[in-house]
Design a protein around this motif. Structure first.
Motif, PDB file in Angstrom:
ATOM      1  N   PHE A   1       0.813  -1.211   0.000  1.00  0.00           N
ATOM      2  CA  PHE A   1       0.000   0.000   0.000  1.00  0.00           C
ATOM      3  C   PHE A   1       0.852   1.271   0.000  1.00  0.00           C
ATOM      4  N   ALA A   2       2.046   1.210   0.589  1.00  0.00           N
ATOM      5  CA  ALA A   2       2.919   2.382   0.564  1.00  0.00           C
ATOM      6  C   ALA A   2       3.403   2.686  -0.835  1.00  0.00           C
ATOM      7  N   ALA A   3       3.487   1.668  -1.687  1.00  0.00           N
ATOM      8  CA  ALA A   3       3.955   1.870  -3.058  1.00  0.00           C
ATOM      9  C   ALA A   3       2.896   2.516  -3.941  1.00  0.00           C
ATOM     10  N   LYS A   4       1.657   2.527  -3.480  1.00  0.00           N
ATOM     11  CA  LYS A   4       0.587   3.151  -4.252  1.00  0.00           C
ATOM     12  C   LYS A   4       0.658   4.665  -4.113  1.00  0.00           C
ATOM     13  N   GLU A   5      -0.235   5.361  -4.825  1.00  0.00           N
ATOM     14  CA  GLU A   5      -0.193   6.822  -4.837  1.00  0.00           C
ATOM     15  C   GLU A   5      -1.417   7.476  -4.199  1.00  0.00           C
ATOM     16  N   HIS A   6      -2.519   6.751  -4.078  1.00  0.00           N
ATOM     17  CA  HIS A   6      -3.751   7.361  -3.577  1.00  0.00           C
ATOM     18  C   HIS A   6      -3.685   7.550  -2.059  1.00  0.00           C
ATOM     19  N   PRO A   7      -4.242   8.642  -1.526  1.00  0.00           N
ATOM     20  CA  PRO A   7      -4.238   8.865  -0.077  1.00  0.00           C
ATOM     21  C   PRO A   7      -4.885   7.735   0.721  1.00  0.00           C
ATOM     22  N   LEU A   8      -5.915   7.098   0.174  1.00  0.00           N
ATOM     23  CA  LEU A   8      -6.551   5.998   0.897  1.00  0.00           C
ATOM     24  C   LEU A   8      -5.609   4.809   1.037  1.00  0.00           C
ATOM     25  N   ASP A   9      -4.780   4.557   0.012  1.00  0.00           N
ATOM     26  CA  ASP A   9      -3.779   3.495   0.117  1.00  0.00           C
ATOM     27  C   ASP A   9      -2.774   3.812   1.216  1.00  0.00           C
ATOM     28  N   HIS A  10      -2.379   5.071   1.310  1.00  0.00           N
ATOM     29  CA  HIS A  10      -1.411   5.461   2.335  1.00  0.00           C
ATOM     30  C   HIS A  10      -2.040   5.461   3.725  1.00  0.00           C
ATOM     31  N   HIS A  11      -3.338   5.661   3.800  1.00  0.00           N
ATOM     32  CA  HIS A  11      -4.024   5.507   5.087  1.00  0.00           C
ATOM     33  C   HIS A  11      -3.940   4.053   5.550  1.00  0.00           C
ATOM     34  N   VAL A  12      -4.176   3.116   4.629  1.00  0.00           N
ATOM     35  CA  VAL A  12      -4.055   1.693   4.978  1.00  0.00           C
ATOM     36  C   VAL A  12      -2.623   1.365   5.382  1.00  0.00           C
ATOM     37  N   ALA A  13      -1.637   1.935   4.673  1.00  0.00           N
ATOM     38  CA  ALA A  13      -0.234   1.692   5.010  1.00  0.00           C
ATOM     39  C   ALA A  13       0.075   2.172   6.420  1.00  0.00           C
ATOM     40  N   LEU A  14      -0.450   3.336   6.782  1.00  0.00           N
ATOM     41  CA  LEU A  14      -0.179   3.886   8.112  1.00  0.00           C
ATOM     42  C   LEU A  14      -0.850   3.060   9.205  1.00  0.00           C
ATOM     43  N   VAL A  15      -2.085   2.651   8.963  1.00  0.00           N
ATOM     44  CA  VAL A  15      -2.780   1.798   9.930  1.00  0.00           C
ATOM     45  C   VAL A  15      -2.034   0.471  10.089  1.00  0.00           C
ATOM     46  N   THR A  16      -1.508  -0.047   8.984  1.00  0.00           N
ATOM     47  CA  THR A  16      -0.722  -1.283   9.040  1.00  0.00           C
ATOM     48  C   THR A  16       0.551  -1.079   9.853  1.00  0.00           C
ATOM     49  N   LEU A  17       1.165   0.082   9.725  1.00  0.00           N
ATOM     50  CA  LEU A  17       2.359   0.392  10.513  1.00  0.00           C
ATOM     51  C   LEU A  17       2.033   0.374  12.008  1.00  0.00           C
ATOM     52  N   PHE A  18       0.853   0.855  12.373  1.00  0.00           N
ATOM     53  CA  PHE A  18       0.433   0.806  13.774  1.00  0.00           C
ATOM     54  C   PHE A  18       0.225  -0.635  14.231  1.00  0.00           C
ATOM     55  N   GLU A  19      -0.274  -1.502  13.337  1.00  0.00           N
ATOM     56  CA  GLU A  19      -0.433  -2.914  13.682  1.00  0.00           C
ATOM     57  C   GLU A  19       0.932  -3.569  13.897  1.00  0.00           C
ATOM     58  N   ILE A  20       1.894  -3.214  13.055  1.00  0.00           N
ATOM     59  CA  ILE A  20       3.255  -3.734  13.243  1.00  0.00           C
ATOM     60  C   ILE A  20       3.791  -3.306  14.598  1.00  0.00           C
ATOM     61  N   LEU A  21       3.530  -2.067  14.962  1.00  0.00           N
ATOM     62  CA  LEU A  21       3.970  -1.557  16.258  1.00  0.00           C
ATOM     63  C   LEU A  21       3.408  -2.410  17.391  1.00  0.00           C
ATOM     64  N   ASP A  22       2.147  -2.776  17.294  1.00  0.00           N
ATOM     65  CA  ASP A  22       1.512  -3.582  18.346  1.00  0.00           C
ATOM     66  C   ASP A  22       2.107  -4.990  18.405  1.00  0.00           C
ATOM     67  N   VAL A  23       2.270  -5.637  17.244  1.00  0.00           N
ATOM     68  CA  VAL A  23       2.763  -7.018  17.227  1.00  0.00           C
ATOM     69  C   VAL A  23       4.232  -7.076  17.631  1.00  0.00           C
ATOM     70  N   ALA A  24       5.024  -6.087  17.194  1.00  0.00           N
ATOM     71  CA  ALA A  24       6.462  -6.087  17.485  1.00  0.00           C
ATOM     72  C   ALA A  24       6.771  -5.702  18.924  1.00  0.00           C
ATOM     73  N   ALA A  25       5.751  -5.312  19.675  1.00  0.00           N
ATOM     74  CA  ALA A  25       5.980  -4.874  21.060  1.00  0.00           C
ATOM     75  C   ALA A  25       6.258  -6.035  22.000  1.00  0.00           C
ATOM     76  N   ARG A  26       6.139  -7.277  21.517  1.00  0.00           N
ATOM     77  CA  ARG A  26       6.400  -8.436  22.375  1.00  0.00           C
ATOM     78  C   ARG A  26       7.811  -8.361  22.926  1.00  0.00           C
ATOM     79  N   ALA A  27       7.923  -8.416  24.218  1.00  0.00           N
ATOM     80  CA  ALA A  27       9.191  -8.119  24.897  1.00  0.00           C
ATOM     81  C   ALA A  27      10.327  -9.048  24.482  1.00  0.00           C
ATOM     82  N   ASP A  28      10.035 -10.337  24.260  1.00  0.00           N
ATOM     83  CA  ASP A  28      11.102 -11.303  23.991  1.00  0.00           C
ATOM     84  C   ASP A  28      11.332 -11.545  22.500  1.00  0.00           C
TER      85      ASP A  28
END
Length: 288
Positions: free
Chosen positions: A65-92
């Motif tokens: 989605f980051a490779a796309k050009e439309h603002p809605l695609d970049h909204h999905v990319a940003l929301v996905t980045l927040f999901e990565i933040l949540d999953v990667a927060a696992r301490a170990d």
């Protein structure tokens, strides 16, 4: 592509490993698909691999989605980045990856004196492991802390949790950002994603080695069900490949003693129901 700026290439490694595996499997075990296309289902057998597969899926979605050009695609990319933040927060997570990289490095070192092993290929993978471990080990603090320290991004994150909460009247500054040129938005997303690169490089190597450790077999499930004793051996992941034309969908459960695959199908209401009949499929058991 946006995420390839700042050397932030997340998704090529792991999917390339899958693609590289398929020709070998096809040559050894002829597939049932007439057009050569099979659906690959992967099922993790422990929490660590489950987390790695989830992150891999999220990184792929982010890059797409980051490779796309439309603002809605970049909204999905940003929301996905927040999901990565949540999953990667696992301490170990970081320590698990570093330990696995070191374990694989030691195992591969034993092949240096094996005349049947390509030294060029071996040194290349060892170099990749060393570089990934070095980059991952250099990360200080919690994964994604750079995002948590960005008040503007965290304000967007708090609104995206709410259904329809990221409208222009809720976040006018975000709405203005969406109206910037797509290349400017891509540069921003690449910069926010770049600190996750060592994490992705490391998990891509671990999953690649896991997939390449596979034991392959071609099987037939009678009456839509297949069971296989595992003899107490703990596998880390199961792969099932089958022809989409069969209409069969695998539901997998396993422990160290038994693997059970139940095939279902979907009717007009899309609800799964037991598959009636035989199913030809390829089974792969993966264990590092």
């Amino acid at each position: 592509m946006a995420l390839r700026q700042n050397s932030c290439v997340f998704t090529q490694g792991a999917r390339r490993a899958r693609a590289a595996d398929r020709p070998t499997i096809a040559r050894t075990f002829p597939t049932v698909a007439q057009d050569g296309t099979l659906i690959l289902y992967e099922y993790p057998l422990n929490e660590r691999v489950r987390t790695l597969l989830r992150l891999e899926d999220l990184f792929e979605r982010l890059e797409y989605f980051a490779a796309k050009e439309h603002p809605l695609d970049h909204h999905v990319a940003l929301v996905t980045l927040f999901e990565i933040l949540d999953v990667a927060a696992r301490a170990d997570l970081k320590s698990d990856l570093l330990q696995e990289l070191e374990r694989q490095r030691q195992a591969l070192m034993a092949f240096r004196n094996n005349p049947e092993v390509s030294m060029t290929a071996l040194e290349r993978i060892l170099e990749e492991i060393d570089e990934a471990a070095r980059e991952l080990g250099s990360i200080t603090g919690k994964s994604g802390q750079h995002l948590r320290d960005n008040e503007w991004l965290m304000s967007i994150r708090s609104r995206t949790i709410i259904a329809g909460g990221a409208c222009e009247f809720d976040l006018p500054s975000y709405y203005a950002w969406q109206h910037r040129h797509h290349e400017a938005r891509q540069r921003d997303i690449a910069a926010w994603a770049a600190p996750f690169k060592p994490l992705y490089d490391s998990l891509a190597i671990v999953l690649k080695l896991l997939r390449e450790s596979a034991q392959h077999s071609t099987l037939t499930a009678q009456q839509g069900s297949y069971q296989q004793p595992l003899g107490g051996k703990s596998y880390q992941m199961v792969q099932v490949r089958l022809d989409p034309a069969t209409g069969a969908i695998p539901e997998i459960s396993a422990n160290k003693y038994l693997l059970w695959i139940r095939f279902t199908s979907q009717g007009g209401d899309m609800r799964p129901k037991p598959f009636e009949g035989s199913v030809d499929f390829e089974l792969t058991l993966c264990n590092l």
